[in-house]
Scaffold this active site. Structure first.
Site, PDB file in Angstrom:
ATOM      1  N   SER A 144       0.868  -1.020  -0.031  1.00  0.00           N
ATOM      2  CA  SER A 144       0.036   0.112   0.009  1.00  0.00           C
ATOM      3  C   SER A 144       0.850   1.211   0.058  1.00  0.00           C
ATOM      4  O   SER A 144       1.933   1.323   0.492  1.00  0.00           O
ATOM      5  CB  SER A 144      -0.836  -0.036   1.052  1.00  0.00           C
ATOM      6  OG  SER A 144      -1.481   1.230   1.519  1.00  0.00           O
ATOM      7  N   TYR A 157      -1.702  -1.216  10.036  1.00  0.00           N
ATOM      8  CA  TYR A 157      -2.071  -1.819   8.839  1.00  0.00           C
ATOM      9  C   TYR A 157      -0.790  -1.236   7.811  1.00  0.00           C
ATOM     10  O   TYR A 157      -0.290  -2.253   7.233  1.00  0.00           O
ATOM     11  CB  TYR A 157      -3.307  -1.111   8.386  1.00  0.00           C
ATOM     12  CG  TYR A 157      -3.576  -1.136   6.655  1.00  0.00           C
ATOM     13  CD1 TYR A 157      -4.075  -2.318   6.056  1.00  0.00           C
ATOM     14  CD2 TYR A 157      -3.228  -0.131   5.737  1.00  0.00           C
ATOM     15  CE1 TYR A 157      -4.319  -2.666   4.655  1.00  0.00           C
ATOM     16  CE2 TYR A 157      -3.293  -0.231   4.286  1.00  0.00           C
ATOM     17  CZ  TYR A 157      -3.829  -1.221   3.989  1.00  0.00           C
ATOM     18  OH  TYR A 157      -4.021  -1.450   2.551  1.00  0.00           O
TER      19      TYR A 157
END
Ligand code: NAP
Length: 252
Positions: A144, A157
């Site tokens: 990400s 995350y």
């Protein structure tokens, strides 16, 4: 890419779905997984079959490593019966979920769920599937842009995604002897169900994020699906152990 087979985790929705459709359009057979969205999995099956492609959807929770040996046995069987193959060519570790969990509130359950889905799961799933990946194949880990762009609430995350970018390099080194290329992608904000669909559905968030992206809009799943098909193509075979930023130029 004809006669090759890809295994994509989390193929029922969002990025994984688009990756599956783009690869199927290049003639790649698809083994996709889903967590619980069986209707979406069926819809993807119909779409790929309508394109003339072969597809098999299998339920899998990537957090549940105890199920991986049975999953690998199912994949081996489907390779033989559905695709007439002993091995598959592309593993895309994509499945995952977003949790807004700032340091002040994050629970150990949320922490474990993020680590299990985005780090422990992909590592041990890759380990269990290694014997079924063809020499000369590819592994693509979905990381990400949050590794590089800081948004409050996404630290745990992002840390799992940073770990996957690091592990990607070590996987490439360890699998080089088998000519298996291992890369990662770091997508920016994409309009999917991820994180409750906030980037797609919340006008204010959508407009704010679009303003941070050079191309002036948030990404769509097909922006990533097309990029992945390109990254897995033969012409990209010298790319190895790297992370591709696929963000439309977000916060650069
Ligand atoms: P999405 O639309 O919510 O789709 C998630 C997919 O993963 C679904 O197929 C879902 O299955 C599956 N899944 C979720 N948890 C799972 C689990 N524990 N085990 C197995 N499968 C599971 O999300 P997305 O936006 O496509 O995200 C896909 C990947 O891209 C994730 O790794 C995410 O971190 C990453 N990413 C997303 C963005 C973004 O802005 N959207 C940006 C950067 C990176 P069901 O359909 O059965 O629930």
């Amino acid at each position: 890419m004809t006669n090759q087979v890809a295994l994509i985790t989390g193929a029922s929705r969002g990025l994984g779905r688009s990756i599956a459709v783009h690869l199927a359009k290049h003639g790649v057979g698809i083994i996709g997984t889903y967590l619980s969205a069986s209707k979406e999995a069926d819809a993807l099956t119909r779409e790929i079959e309508a394109l003339g492609g072969k597809v098999e959807m299998i339920a899998l929770d990537v957090r549940d490593t105890a199920t991986f040996p049975t999953f690998a046995a199912t994949v081996a069987e489907k390779l033989k019966t559905k695709f007439g193959a002993e091995r598959f060519d592309f593993l895309v570790n994509n499945a995952g979920h977003g949790i807004h969990a700032p340091l002040s509130d994050v629970t150990e359950e949320q922490f474990d769920s993020l680590i299990d889905a985005h780090l422990r799961g992909p590592v041990f799933l890759t380990q269990k599937l290694l014997p079924l990946i063809a020499d000369g194949g590819r592994i693509l880990n979905v990381s990400s842009a949050l590794v590089r762009v800081t948004i409050a609430g996404y630290g745990i995350y992002a840390a799992t995604k940073a770990a996957m970018q690091t592990i990607t390099k070590f996987m490439a080194v360890e699998l080089g002897a088998r000519q298996i290329r291992v890369n990662a992608i770091a997508p920016g904000a994409i309009a999917t169900d991820f994180g409750g669909g906030v980037v797609r559905d919340d006008e204010n968030v959508n407009a704010y994020v679009a303003g941070t992206i050079a191309l002036g809009r948030v990404g769509q799943p097909d922006d990533v699906g097309g990029a992945v098909a390109a990254i897995l193509s033969d012409g990209m075979g010298w790319a190895n152990g790297t992370t591709f930023d696929i963000s439309g130029g977000q916060a650069i």
